[in-house]
Structures are given as C-alpha cells and as structure tokens.
Write an enzyme that holds these catalytic residues in place. Structure first.
Site, PDB file in Angstrom:
ATOM      1  N   CYS A   1       3.707  -5.489   2.991  1.00 53.36           N
ATOM      2  CA  CYS A   1       4.016  -4.284   2.217  1.00 53.36           C
ATOM      3  C   CYS A   1       4.867  -3.293   3.020  1.00 53.36           C
ATOM      4  CB  CYS A   1       2.734  -3.645   1.729  1.00 53.36           C
ATOM      5  SG  CYS A   1       1.860  -4.691   0.523  1.00 53.36           S
TER       6      CYS A   1
ATOM      7  N   GLU B   1       1.246  -2.026  -3.467  1.00 56.53           N
ATOM      8  CA  GLU B   1       2.554  -1.529  -3.029  1.00 56.53           C
ATOM      9  C   GLU B   1       3.699  -2.383  -3.585  1.00 56.53           C
ATOM     10  OE1 GLU B   1      -0.169  -1.135   0.715  1.00 56.53           O
ATOM     11  OE2 GLU B   1      -0.094  -2.339  -1.115  1.00 56.53           O
TER      12      GLU B   1
ATOM     13  N   HIS C   1      -0.158  -7.200  -4.157  1.00 60.04           N
ATOM     14  CA  HIS C   1      -0.674  -5.952  -3.583  1.00 60.04           C
ATOM     15  C   HIS C   1      -0.133  -4.773  -4.382  1.00 60.04           C
ATOM     16  CE1 HIS C   1      -1.626  -7.499   0.746  1.00 60.04           C
ATOM     17  NE2 HIS C   1      -1.921  -8.402  -0.164  1.00 60.04           N
TER      18      HIS C   1
ATOM     19  N   CYS D   1      -0.080  -3.377   4.722  1.00 67.39           N
ATOM     20  CA  CYS D   1      -0.086  -4.544   5.601  1.00 67.39           C
ATOM     21  C   CYS D   1       1.357  -4.855   6.019  1.00 67.39           C
ATOM     22  CB  CYS D   1      -0.692  -5.741   4.857  1.00 67.39           C
ATOM     23  SG  CYS D   1       0.368  -6.383   3.539  1.00 67.39           S
TER      24      CYS D   1
END
Length: 154
Positions: free
Chosen positions: A84, A53, A51, A81
């Site tokens: 993260c 992040e 991801h 999410c």
C-alpha cells in the site's frame, strides 16, 4: 478537519470489522471533499490485494479519470503495508494521515519507511497519530473477538 476525515475512515473500518475483516478503513480527500472510501475485503474476495488503501486509490482514480492523485490526501486507520505504501507513491498521493502504526508490517515508519527513506521520484508527506486511540481500539477489539470466534469453532 483531520479528525473528521479520520472518523470517516473509522466508519469504513467498522464495515470491515462487521465482516470479520481486519478493520482498516481509508478515505481519499480532494479539495476538502471525500472522493473515495474503502475498507479491507481481503477475506471476502480471497484476494491479498484487497486492502482499504488500494481499493480507495482505485475508486479515486476512476472518479478523477486519472491515475495521478497529486492533489489528494489519504486518511487511513492503520499504517500502510509495503504494498500500500508503494501504491501511495505510484499514485502520487500528496499526503497520508495515519491513525495508528503497525509494528508488524508497517511501511511508513514502523518496520521500514518507504515514504521517507528511499529516493523515489515522488515523496508522500506523512502525519501520524490522528485519532490514535480510536484506531487502536477497533483493532484490539477485533482481534479479541476473532480469537473468541476461532475458539468457539474448535
């Protein structure tokens, strides 16, 4: 300045979009300067953890030579999410600026709020709605394009 940095995160989201990745981008800022930038590459790398992040946190940690990002802020186009959000807490990010919320998997106020509702040893400040319309638009366009692409593959 907030809009400037979120526009930089949107540039990262566009890179993901062009790779048929969910268009999420993130930048990490320290002392008014971008020290890390990333976008989703989950499909490309076939790795759930890729991801924007997480990748931005890894790059910032490498640049600063520490996992503690106490004086850093993250700008991210979509609400993080749970994975993260947990990484934000663990990395000691000072503040996260969120473009648009994620009503399906968001963990900073939509589905749940890891950053404010629990007693962790570190609190991450949150500000929401920075360039909200632009952040929503790229996601909506992406999913329309993705559905069309999948139809053409049948």
């Amino acid at each position: 300045m907030q809009e400037f940095f979120m526009r930089e995160a949107l540039k990262e989201a566009k890179k993901a979009y062009n790779k048929l990745e969910i268009p999420v981008g993130a930048v990490i800022v320290k002392d008014g300067e971008i020290i890390a930038r990333a976008h989703n590459i989950k499909e490309e790398k076939k790795d759930t953890t890729k991801h924007a992040e997480i990748l931005a946190i890894q790059k910032a940690s490498k640049k600063l030579e520490t996992w503690r990002l106490n004086d850093c802020e993250m700008y991210v186009t979509l609400e993080p999410c749970p994975m993260c959000a947990g990484a934000l807490i663990q990395s000691r990010i000072k503040k996260v600026y969120i473009g648009t919320m994620d009503e399906k998997t968001g963990a900073c106020g939509s589905v749940l709020n890891l950053l404010e509702d629990f007693k962790f040893n570190h609190k991450v400040e949150v500000e929401k709605g920075i360039l909200k319309e632009e952040c929503e638009k790229i996601l909506k366009e992406f999913f329309i394009k993705l559905r069309e692409y999948k139809k053409s593959m049948r």
